[in-house]
Write an enzyme that holds these catalytic residues in place. Structure first.
Site, PDB file in Angstrom:
ATOM      1  NE  ARG A 129       7.187  -2.862   6.312  1.00 55.36           N
ATOM      2  CZ  ARG A 129       6.150  -2.561   6.185  1.00 55.36           C
ATOM      3  NH1 ARG A 129       5.249  -1.901   5.317  1.00 55.36           N
ATOM      4  NH2 ARG A 129       5.329  -2.896   7.253  1.00 55.36           N
ATOM      5  NE  ARG A 139       1.872  -4.908  11.419  1.00 50.19           N
ATOM      6  CZ  ARG A 139       2.639  -4.539  10.728  1.00 50.19           C
ATOM      7  NH1 ARG A 139       3.971  -4.991  10.867  1.00 50.19           N
ATOM      8  NH2 ARG A 139       2.470  -3.592   9.828  1.00 50.19           N
ATOM      9  NE  ARG A 149       6.935  -0.560  10.576  1.00 45.37           N
ATOM     10  CZ  ARG A 149       5.870  -0.446   9.635  1.00 45.37           C
ATOM     11  NH1 ARG A 149       5.718   0.000   8.818  1.00 45.37           N
ATOM     12  NH2 ARG A 149       4.701  -0.816  10.168  1.00 45.37           N
ATOM     13  CE  LYS A 179      -1.984  -1.052   4.047  1.00 44.56           C
ATOM     14  NZ  LYS A 179      -1.227  -2.356   4.196  1.00 44.56           N
ATOM     15  NE  ARG A 222      -3.991  -0.983   9.825  1.00 38.67           N
ATOM     16  CZ  ARG A 222      -2.937  -0.469   9.057  1.00 38.67           C
ATOM     17  NH1 ARG A 222      -2.936   0.788   9.044  1.00 38.67           N
ATOM     18  NH2 ARG A 222      -1.867  -1.218   8.970  1.00 38.67           N
TER      19      ARG A 222
HETATM   20  P1  ADP Z   1       2.332  -1.725   3.305  1.00 42.33           P
HETATM   21  O1  ADP Z   1       2.191  -0.302   3.118  1.00 42.33           O
HETATM   22  O2  ADP Z   1       1.118  -2.441   2.527  1.00 42.33           O
HETATM   23  O3  ADP Z   1       2.715  -2.275   4.444  1.00 42.33           O
HETATM   24  P2  ADP Z   1       4.925  -1.580   1.950  1.00 42.33           P
HETATM   25  O4  ADP Z   1       4.663  -0.548   0.523  1.00 42.33           O
HETATM   26  O5  ADP Z   1       5.579  -0.997   2.921  1.00 42.33           O
HETATM   27  O6  ADP Z   1       3.462  -2.417   2.179  1.00 42.33           O
HETATM   28  O7  ADP Z   1       5.789  -2.880   1.244  1.00 42.33           O
HETATM   29  C1  ADP Z   1       6.142  -3.965   2.179  1.00 42.33           C
HETATM   30  C2  ADP Z   1       7.465  -4.471   1.803  1.00 42.33           C
HETATM   31  O8  ADP Z   1       7.455  -5.145   0.494  1.00 42.33           O
HETATM   32  C3  ADP Z   1       8.257  -3.246   1.517  1.00 42.33           C
HETATM   33  O9  ADP Z   1       9.734  -3.735   1.713  1.00 42.33           O
HETATM   34  C4  ADP Z   1       8.340  -3.041   0.089  1.00 42.33           C
HETATM   35  O10 ADP Z   1       9.437  -2.678  -0.565  1.00 42.33           O
HETATM   36  C5  ADP Z   1       8.030  -4.306  -0.743  1.00 42.33           C
HETATM   37  N1  ADP Z   1       7.259  -4.546  -1.944  1.00 42.33           N
HETATM   38  C6  ADP Z   1       6.330  -3.577  -2.116  1.00 42.33           C
HETATM   39  N2  ADP Z   1       5.549  -3.847  -3.264  1.00 42.33           N
HETATM   40  C7  ADP Z   1       6.368  -5.133  -3.702  1.00 42.33           C
HETATM   41  C8  ADP Z   1       5.976  -5.721  -4.839  1.00 42.33           C
HETATM   42  N3  ADP Z   1       5.166  -5.424  -5.864  1.00 42.33           N
HETATM   43  N4  ADP Z   1       6.951  -7.006  -5.197  1.00 42.33           N
HETATM   44  C9  ADP Z   1       7.981  -7.108  -4.096  1.00 42.33           C
HETATM   45  N5  ADP Z   1       8.174  -6.349  -3.001  1.00 42.33           N
HETATM   46  C10 ADP Z   1       7.223  -5.363  -2.767  1.00 42.33           C
HETATM   47  P1  ADP Z   2       1.782  -1.335   7.363  1.00 46.12           P
HETATM   48  O1  ADP Z   2       1.882  -0.297   6.365  1.00 46.12           O
HETATM   49  O2  ADP Z   2       2.703  -2.498   7.343  1.00 46.12           O
HETATM   50  O3  ADP Z   2       0.373  -1.919   7.147  1.00 46.12           O
HETATM   51  P2  ADP Z   2       1.201   0.839   9.269  1.00 46.12           P
HETATM   52  O4  ADP Z   2       2.693   1.713   9.220  1.00 46.12           O
HETATM   53  O5  ADP Z   2      -0.035   1.247   8.220  1.00 46.12           O
HETATM   54  O6  ADP Z   2       1.598  -0.493   8.938  1.00 46.12           O
HETATM   55  O7  ADP Z   2       0.692   0.530  10.545  1.00 46.12           O
HETATM   56  C1  ADP Z   2       1.697   0.175  11.536  1.00 46.12           C
HETATM   57  C2  ADP Z   2       0.670   0.382  12.861  1.00 46.12           C
HETATM   58  O8  ADP Z   2       0.040   1.596  13.185  1.00 46.12           O
HETATM   59  C3  ADP Z   2      -0.453  -0.807  12.879  1.00 46.12           C
HETATM   60  O9  ADP Z   2      -0.216  -2.089  13.180  1.00 46.12           O
HETATM   61  C4  ADP Z   2      -1.471  -0.107  13.875  1.00 46.12           C
HETATM   62  O10 ADP Z   2      -0.907  -0.442  15.477  1.00 46.12           O
HETATM   63  C5  ADP Z   2      -1.116   1.625  13.697  1.00 46.12           C
HETATM   64  N1  ADP Z   2      -2.145   1.991  12.995  1.00 46.12           N
HETATM   65  C6  ADP Z   2      -1.928   2.439  11.536  1.00 46.12           C
HETATM   66  N2  ADP Z   2      -3.107   3.075  10.932  1.00 46.12           N
HETATM   67  C7  ADP Z   2      -3.965   2.588  11.898  1.00 46.12           C
HETATM   68  C8  ADP Z   2      -5.533   2.900  11.922  1.00 46.12           C
HETATM   69  N3  ADP Z   2      -6.007   3.312  10.812  1.00 46.12           N
HETATM   70  N4  ADP Z   2      -6.028   2.453  12.783  1.00 46.12           N
HETATM   71  C9  ADP Z   2      -5.566   1.726  14.049  1.00 46.12           C
HETATM   72  N5  ADP Z   2      -4.223   1.636  14.158  1.00 46.12           N
HETATM   73  C10 ADP Z   2      -3.475   1.949  12.980  1.00 46.12           C
END
Ligand code: ADP
Ligand code: ADP
Ligand code: ZN
Length: 214
Positions: free
Chosen positions: A127, A171, A160, A13, A88
């Site tokens: 990541r 999660r 992280r 995302k 979420r």
């Molecule tokens: P989210 O915001 O949904 O948690 P991220 O954008 O941070 O996800 O992506 C999670 C990890 O996967 C990061 O290390 C990112 O560089 C990698 N990643 C994101 N998109 C892809 C993809 N299409 N293929 C492989 N790795 C990816």
């Molecule tokens: P990812 O991109 O890997 O899904 P985020 O950076 O979006 O992770 O979120 C990290 C953490 O921050 C979540 O696991 C949760 O604890 C908190 N968080 C982020 N967005 C929300 C939300 N909309 N509601 C509740 N908790 C949130």
């Protein structure tokens, strides 16, 4: 253009939201980044959020909703935004719908980046994040030019705490219980689009631009 990104933790995302923000000229708003910035700065909001985040649980709606609504009422949001990590929960989605409706507005696109659970654990363990500027890398799929160093700002990259496998499992469980129902919520509103998130980053972005239009 008001866009929501849906998908499991690690689905990509944030990666896609940054590209959308750049191409369409709207701010990228990540609730996770806002919480992490507050934790780093030692604010009251950060202290409230930290315990939940460390356990892989959601920060309570009372804390999260107000914070997000304040953010989208700022001036840079006039032409729209891409929300990454919000909503979420169903109450978060309902609060957003209601706040927008009061201004005669609505979400235009909800994009579900679909990645099966099997792929998520390896994505997350690779990541690497820059806690200073929010840039994200992957040891295998998106490595920085110099190992362990942010290309954008030169700070040190970290795994992280909540990306360690035990927490990722929590999660994912939270995602299936509390966040996945939003897919049906936005389907009913007629704005849901699903993209295959197992493709390369470039191919996922191509699919998204086909949905959003040039
Ligand atoms: P989210 O915001 O949904 O948690 P991220 O954008 O941070 O996800 O992506 C999670 C990890 O996967 C990061 O290390 C990112 O560089 C990698 N990643 C994101 N998109 C892809 C993809 N299409 N293929 C492989 N790795 C990816
Ligand atoms: P990812 O991109 O890997 O899904 P985020 O950076 O979006 O992770 O979120 C990290 C953490 O921050 C979540 O696991 C949760 O604890 C908190 N968080 C982020 N967005 C929300 C939300 N909309 N509601 C509740 N908790 C949130
Ligand atoms: Zn950086």
């Amino acid at each position: 253009m008001k866009i929501i990104m849906l998908g499991a933790p690690g689905a990509g995302k944030g990666t896609q939201a940054k590209k959308i923000a750049e191409k369409y000229g709207v701010p990228h708003i990540s609730t996770g980044d806002i919480f992490r910035a507050n934790i780093k700065a030692g604010t009251e909001l950060g202290m409230k959020a930290k315990g939940y985040m460390d356990q892989g649980l959601l920060v309570p709606d009372e804390v999260t909703i107000g914070m997000l609504l304040d953010r989208i009422h700022q001036d840079d949001c006039e032409k729209g935004y891409v929300l990454d990590g919000f909503p979420r929960t169903i109450p978060q989605a309902e609060s957003l719908t209601k706040a927008l409706a009061e201004m005669g507005e609505a979400i235009d696109f909800a994009i579900d980046v679909d990645v099966p659970d099997e792929n998520i654990i390896s994505r997350m363990s690779g990541r690497r994040a820059c806690l200073k500027c929010g840039a994200t890398y992957h040891t295998q799929f998106a490595p920085p030019a110099k190992e362990g160093v942010c290309d954008v700002c030169g700070s040190e990259l970290v795994l992280r705490d909540d990306d360690k496998p035990e927490t990722v499992k929590n999660r994912l469980k939270v995602y299936h219980e509390q966040t996945q129902p939003l897919i049906d919520y936005y389907k009913e509103k007629g704005v849901l689009h699903t993209v295959d998130g197992t493709q390369t980053m470039e191919a996922v972005f191509q699919s998204i631009t086909e949905i959003l239009g040039a």
